[in-house]
Design an enzyme around this catalytic site. Structure first.
Site, PDB file in Angstrom:
ATOM      1  N   THR A  12       0.839  -1.196   0.000  1.00  0.00           N
ATOM      2  CA  THR A  12       0.000   0.000   0.000  1.00  0.00           C
ATOM      3  C   THR A  12       0.870   1.241   0.000  1.00  0.00           C
ATOM      4  O   THR A  12       1.886   1.280   0.689  1.00  0.00           O
ATOM      5  CB  THR A  12      -0.859   0.033   1.291  1.00  0.00           C
ATOM      6  N   ARG A  55     -13.728  -8.369   0.148  1.00  0.00           N
ATOM      7  CA  ARG A  55     -12.771  -8.096   1.219  1.00  0.00           C
ATOM      8  C   ARG A  55     -12.289  -6.653   1.153  1.00  0.00           C
ATOM      9  O   ARG A  55     -11.926  -6.140   0.111  1.00  0.00           O
ATOM     10  CB  ARG A  55     -11.590  -9.051   1.110  1.00  0.00           C
ATOM     11  N   GLY A  92      -9.499  -4.186   3.277  1.00  0.00           N
ATOM     12  CA  GLY A  92      -8.415  -4.228   4.243  1.00  0.00           C
ATOM     13  C   GLY A  92      -8.350  -3.014   5.134  1.00  0.00           C
ATOM     14  O   GLY A  92      -9.344  -2.303   5.331  1.00  0.00           O
ATOM     15  N   ASP A  93      -7.170  -2.740   5.657  1.00  0.00           N
ATOM     16  CA  ASP A  93      -7.008  -1.638   6.605  1.00  0.00           C
ATOM     17  C   ASP A  93      -6.950  -0.284   5.920  1.00  0.00           C
ATOM     18  O   ASP A  93      -7.258   0.741   6.542  1.00  0.00           O
ATOM     19  CB  ASP A  93      -5.724  -1.833   7.413  1.00  0.00           C
ATOM     20  N   THR A 105       1.321  -0.054   6.395  1.00  0.00           N
ATOM     21  CA  THR A 105       1.328  -0.905   5.204  1.00  0.00           C
ATOM     22  C   THR A 105       1.615  -2.328   5.638  1.00  0.00           C
ATOM     23  O   THR A 105       2.298  -2.557   6.631  1.00  0.00           O
ATOM     24  CB  THR A 105       2.401  -0.427   4.192  1.00  0.00           C
ATOM     25  N   GLY A 106       1.061  -3.289   4.923  1.00  0.00           N
ATOM     26  CA  GLY A 106       1.289  -4.682   5.280  1.00  0.00           C
ATOM     27  C   GLY A 106       0.027  -5.500   5.211  1.00  0.00           C
ATOM     28  O   GLY A 106      -0.872  -5.230   4.406  1.00  0.00           O
TER      29      GLY A 106
END
Length: 345
Positions: A205, A233, A235-236, A256-257
């Site tokens: 990201t 889905r 994500g964060d 990020t991750g």
């Protein structure tokens, strides 16, 4: 402590603006990974008189167009059906307003749509097909986000019996077969095919933090998520406090991750709160990583942090194949964007 820092900065500006311009590290652009062109675009926006919010949007938009590492923008990270969808958010640390989109379909400029959510609605997050309709109403073009590259990735995944995937406790056995999947009559709580990490990280990201010369803050993110995710889905990245967070009274941060892990800990918010108590940005980032590591020692992730005086730092979780994290810095003390690296902890 953060309020005192802002007060000191303000007094310095009043008493000796030329001196402050000579020695202050502000303004500051900070972003995850070695995405130099994004850093430069954000800096140019500030240099031409743009706001921190505009700088974040312009910087992230460059990565969307350039498909940074294949993990930002169109043509990357196809889901199980082969479709690329996008997540993005942008936050104004002066007003605490946020705009975000998740599972955005068929619109290339996700950060631009997020900005429109912030400016033209009282909502924070729009998702899915409805987010696409909103984007169209704002003048964005509906177009296919798939490319030959993303189609090839998806075809190869199907040929490998849909491995890896993110299902567990289902039939048929998701570690050996493609779906469709259904829950068994009696769920067994073992045999999960999902792992915290793997050989394919690919969660790069772009997270960006901008601090204006007057201490105003903004932060944002853009991503196409993880490869072969279950459709729907999110994500964060588009979650305020998870993907990014900004607050003029303390600072700003971005993560990020592995978003499915990161979003459970609101790492960006937590980092800003650590800085509010007086922690320097590096320590704030390290504390966030350590907190997540306690529960998920093998998680893949990194955080960047900056306070309102222009100090910055970063931290990452050490893995056998991830021992250093690269990020970009551009401030008044440098005449060009600089790639810095931090050893993971």
């Amino acid at each position: 402590m953060a309020r005192m820092s802002q007060l000191v900065l303000f007094i310095q500006l009043l008493l000796s603006p030329d001196l402050v311009r000579s020695f202050s590290p502000l303004p500051l652009v900070l972003n995850t990974w070695a995405f130099k062109n994004a850093t430069e675009a954000a800096w140019r926006t500030l240099a031409s008189g743009g706001s921190p919010l505009e700088a974040v949007e312009m910087g992230c938009a460059v990565c969307e167009r350039e498909q940074c590492d294949g993990t930002v923008g169109f043509g990357g990270s196809p889901d199980e059906t082969g479709e690329t969808t996008l997540d993005a958010m942008i936050m104004d640390g002066t007003t605490m307003n946020v705009g975000a989109v998740g599972d955005l379909r068929r619109i290339k400029n996700a950060i631009g749509v997020a900005r429109k959510v912030l400016e033209h609605t009282t909502h924070t997050l729009l998702a899915g097909e409805s987010a696409t309709k909103f984007a169209e109403s704002m003048g964005f073009v509906n177009e296919d986000l798939s490319t030959n590259t993303s189609r090839a990735l998806h075809a190869d995944w199907l040929a490998r019996s849909c491995q890896p995937n993110y299902w567990r406790n289902v039939i048929p056995d998701a570690s050996k077969f493609c779906g469709p999947y259904k829950p068994p009559s009696i769920l067994k709580q073992d045999g999960s095919t999902y792992k915290e990490t793997g050989d394919n990280y690919g969660h790069d990201t772009i997270g960006m933090v901008v601090i204006h010369k007057m201490g105003h803050t903004a932060a944002g993110t853009s991503t196409n998520g993880i490869k072969f995710k279950i459709p729907g889905r999110i994500g964060d990245s588009p979650i305020p406090g998870a993907g990014a967070y900004a607050d003029d009274t303390a600072g700003a941060a971005a993560a990020t991750g592995d978003g499915d892990i990161l979003m459970r800990f609101l790492p960006s918010y937590q980092a800003v709160e650590y800085m509010r108590t007086g922690e320097n940005p590096t320590i704030a980032c390290q504390k966030v990583i350590s907190r997540i590591h306690k529960y998920f020692p093998k998680f893949f992730g990194a955080v960047i942090c900056a306070n309102v005086t222009g100090s910055y730092g970063a931290a990452c979780n050490k893995l056998p194949t991830f021992t250093q994290f690269s990020f970009m810095v551009y401030n008044s003390q440098n005449d060009q964007p600089t790639e810095e690296k931090v050893d993971c902890i």
